[in-house]
Design a protein around this motif. Structure first.
Motif, mmCIF file in Angstrom:
data_model
loop_
_atom_site.group_PDB
_atom_site.id
_atom_site.type_symbol
_atom_site.label_atom_id
_atom_site.label_comp_id
_atom_site.label_asym_id
_atom_site.label_seq_id
_atom_site.Cartn_x
_atom_site.Cartn_y
_atom_site.Cartn_z
ATOM 1 N N VAL A 91 -21.742 138.417 58.260
ATOM 2 C CA VAL A 91 -21.487 137.691 56.793
ATOM 3 C C VAL A 91 -20.302 138.482 55.447
ATOM 4 O O VAL A 91 -19.584 139.475 55.882
ATOM 5 C CB VAL A 91 -22.841 137.989 56.078
ATOM 6 C CG1 VAL A 91 -24.145 137.118 56.985
ATOM 7 C CG2 VAL A 91 -23.353 139.132 56.557
ATOM 8 N N SER A 92 -20.375 137.747 54.308
ATOM 9 C CA SER A 92 -19.636 137.948 53.970
ATOM 10 C C SER A 92 -19.654 139.888 52.742
ATOM 11 O O SER A 92 -20.804 139.804 52.655
ATOM 12 C CB SER A 92 -19.282 137.162 52.669
ATOM 13 O OG SER A 92 -18.513 137.441 51.879
ATOM 14 N N SER A 93 -18.933 140.478 52.981
ATOM 15 C CA SER A 93 -18.977 141.770 51.679
ATOM 16 C C SER A 93 -17.922 141.620 51.033
ATOM 17 O O SER A 93 -17.739 142.345 50.389
ATOM 18 C CB SER A 93 -18.964 142.780 52.830
ATOM 19 O OG SER A 93 -18.003 142.649 53.555
ATOM 20 N N ALA A 94 -17.833 140.359 50.680
ATOM 21 C CA ALA A 94 -16.676 140.403 49.433
ATOM 22 C C ALA A 94 -16.998 140.637 48.511
ATOM 23 O O ALA A 94 -15.535 141.073 47.492
ATOM 24 C CB ALA A 94 -16.139 138.970 49.483
ATOM 25 N N THR A 95 -18.225 141.308 47.779
ATOM 26 C CA THR A 95 -18.776 141.402 46.249
ATOM 27 C C THR A 95 -19.769 142.766 46.509
ATOM 28 O O THR A 95 -20.232 143.244 47.890
ATOM 29 C CB THR A 95 -19.362 140.068 45.740
ATOM 30 O OG1 THR A 95 -20.808 140.332 46.117
ATOM 31 C CG2 THR A 95 -18.974 138.898 45.712
ATOM 32 N N VAL A 96 -20.120 142.887 45.766
ATOM 33 C CA VAL A 96 -20.651 144.290 45.670
ATOM 34 C C VAL A 96 -21.922 144.037 46.326
ATOM 35 O O VAL A 96 -22.432 144.702 47.497
ATOM 36 C CB VAL A 96 -20.849 144.932 44.404
ATOM 37 C CG1 VAL A 96 -22.097 146.116 44.276
ATOM 38 C CG2 VAL A 96 -19.415 146.454 43.862
ATOM 39 N N GLU A 97 -22.332 142.760 45.489
ATOM 40 C CA GLU A 97 -24.175 142.552 46.029
ATOM 41 C C GLU A 97 -24.142 142.284 47.163
ATOM 42 O O GLU A 97 -24.400 142.590 48.411
ATOM 43 C CB GLU A 97 -24.346 141.414 45.365
ATOM 44 C CG GLU A 97 -24.548 141.819 43.571
ATOM 45 C CD GLU A 97 -23.597 141.657 42.512
ATOM 46 O OE1 GLU A 97 -22.433 140.924 43.252
ATOM 47 O OE2 GLU A 97 -23.771 142.323 41.839
ATOM 48 N N LEU A 113 -25.887 143.823 50.994
ATOM 49 C CA LEU A 113 -26.710 143.231 51.139
ATOM 50 C C LEU A 113 -26.672 143.688 53.089
ATOM 51 O O LEU A 113 -27.045 143.409 54.227
ATOM 52 C CB LEU A 113 -26.915 141.909 51.035
ATOM 53 C CG LEU A 113 -27.320 141.279 50.522
ATOM 54 C CD1 LEU A 113 -27.308 139.915 49.889
ATOM 55 C CD2 LEU A 113 -29.255 141.563 50.922
ATOM 56 N N ALA A 114 -24.618 142.910 53.583
ATOM 57 C CA ALA A 114 -24.425 143.628 54.338
ATOM 58 C C ALA A 114 -24.864 144.558 55.271
ATOM 59 O O ALA A 114 -25.224 144.538 56.596
ATOM 60 C CB ALA A 114 -22.962 143.724 55.071
ATOM 61 N N GLU A 163 -17.829 145.832 60.951
ATOM 62 C CA GLU A 163 -17.541 144.619 60.641
ATOM 63 C C GLU A 163 -19.325 143.623 60.985
ATOM 64 O O GLU A 163 -19.821 143.765 61.646
ATOM 65 C CB GLU A 163 -16.762 143.701 61.692
ATOM 66 C CG GLU A 163 -15.338 144.514 61.243
ATOM 67 C CD GLU A 163 -14.404 143.697 62.307
ATOM 68 O OE1 GLU A 163 -14.221 142.849 61.745
ATOM 69 O OE2 GLU A 163 -14.082 144.050 63.204
ATOM 70 N N PHE A 164 -18.934 142.408 59.845
ATOM 71 C CA PHE A 164 -20.421 141.606 59.316
ATOM 72 C C PHE A 164 -19.897 140.472 59.927
ATOM 73 O O PHE A 164 -19.297 140.062 59.984
ATOM 74 C CB PHE A 164 -20.579 142.123 58.180
ATOM 75 C CG PHE A 164 -20.824 143.287 57.235
ATOM 76 C CD1 PHE A 164 -21.555 144.008 58.301
ATOM 77 C CD2 PHE A 164 -19.625 144.186 56.717
ATOM 78 C CE1 PHE A 164 -21.658 145.388 58.121
ATOM 79 C CE2 PHE A 164 -19.655 144.971 55.989
ATOM 80 C CZ PHE A 164 -20.706 146.258 56.906
ATOM 81 N N ALA A 179 -15.076 148.878 51.396
ATOM 82 C CA ALA A 179 -14.118 147.893 52.195
ATOM 83 C C ALA A 179 -13.104 148.301 53.307
ATOM 84 O O ALA A 179 -12.438 149.548 53.317
ATOM 85 C CB ALA A 179 -13.665 146.647 51.632
ATOM 86 N N ALA A 180 -12.537 147.571 54.260
ATOM 87 C CA ALA A 180 -11.849 148.403 55.624
ATOM 88 C C ALA A 180 -11.011 147.377 55.673
ATOM 89 O O ALA A 180 -10.407 146.836 56.656
ATOM 90 C CB ALA A 180 -12.433 148.914 56.293
ATOM 91 N N GLY A 181 -10.670 146.466 54.706
ATOM 92 C CA GLY A 181 -9.239 145.747 54.217
ATOM 93 C C GLY A 181 -9.693 144.065 55.135
ATOM 94 O O GLY A 181 -8.471 143.171 55.322
ATOM 95 N N SER A 182 -10.997 143.576 54.921
ATOM 96 C CA SER A 182 -11.137 142.054 54.813
ATOM 97 C C SER A 182 -12.348 142.289 54.077
ATOM 98 O O SER A 182 -13.098 142.895 53.741
ATOM 99 C CB SER A 182 -11.569 141.698 56.561
ATOM 100 O OG SER A 182 -12.580 142.784 57.169
ATOM 101 N N SER A 183 -13.092 140.808 53.751
ATOM 102 C CA SER A 183 -14.251 140.103 53.277
ATOM 103 C C SER A 183 -15.352 140.364 54.965
ATOM 104 O O SER A 183 -16.470 140.179 53.456
ATOM 105 C CB SER A 183 -13.879 138.593 52.176
ATOM 106 O OG SER A 183 -13.539 138.428 53.833
ATOM 107 N N ASN A 184 -15.546 140.544 54.930
ATOM 108 C CA ASN A 184 -16.532 141.526 56.105
ATOM 109 C C ASN A 184 -16.265 142.393 56.472
ATOM 110 O O ASN A 184 -16.719 142.534 57.880
ATOM 111 C CB ASN A 184 -16.836 139.756 56.662
ATOM 112 C CG ASN A 184 -15.834 140.694 58.216
ATOM 113 O OD1 ASN A 184 -14.537 139.912 58.180
ATOM 114 N ND2 ASN A 184 -16.060 139.220 58.805
#
Length: 160
Positions: A24-30, A34-35, A21-22, A124-129
């Motif tokens: 910061v957002s991990s909602a997109t590939v980019e 980064l995360a 879990e981050f 992903a693991a179910g969330s945007s981060n």
């Protein structure tokens, strides 16, 4: 929250501590790259489509794009992404956190050949981060995938 569903799923496998879990957002590939700190291609993005009334998920490498011709040859229909607002009702996860784990019954998961070039990938693991690092055999095992498909372009060295 869907990350809790994914965490509960991986807890049954004694793997919940592998979920990242981050702050910061991990909602997109980019953003995910980064995360996590890896190249974008190793982010295993999960795309949701409608085929008739059924929902399918295609997990592909971050640098791959769905090829309409290959998609139609595989699924017998034009690629039609699930509308943004309908994703949670069909999949059980919101856009940005869609993953092939703990999805609603009836959603079929397909893994794209673009993933096979990597030893590990980060879906992903179910969330945007969130994300989880899995080997390809682990991704096969824990995603409950239906089959491998070859419906993407842009990742092969011999393609433009």
């Amino acid at each position: 929250m869907s990350i809790e569903k994914v965490r509960a799923y991986f807890k049954t496998l004694d793997m919940e501590d592998r979920i990242l879990e981050f702050d910061v957002s991990s909602a997109t590939v980019e953003l995910a790259a980064l995360a996590v700190g890896v190249e974008g291609a190793r982010i295993a993005k999960t795309l949701s489509f409608l085929v008739g009334d059924a929902c399918i998920l295609i997990v592909a490498a971050g640098d791959a794009k769905v090829d309409n011709k290959r998609y139609k040859a595989q699924f017998g229909a034009k690629a039609k992404m699930l509308p943004h607002d309908d994703v949670p009702q069909y999949i059980g996860h919101a856009v940005g956190g869609v993953c092939p784990f703990a999805v609603k019954e009836g959603a079929k998961v397909y893994l794209d050949e673009s993933l096979k070039r990597f030893e590990t990938v980060f879906p992903a693991a179910g969330s945007s981060n969130s994300a989880i690092e899995l080997t390809i055999p682990e991704l096969e095992r824990y995603s409950g995938f239906t089959q491998w498909v070859d419906v993407c372009k842009g990742w092969r060295l011999d393609e433009e």
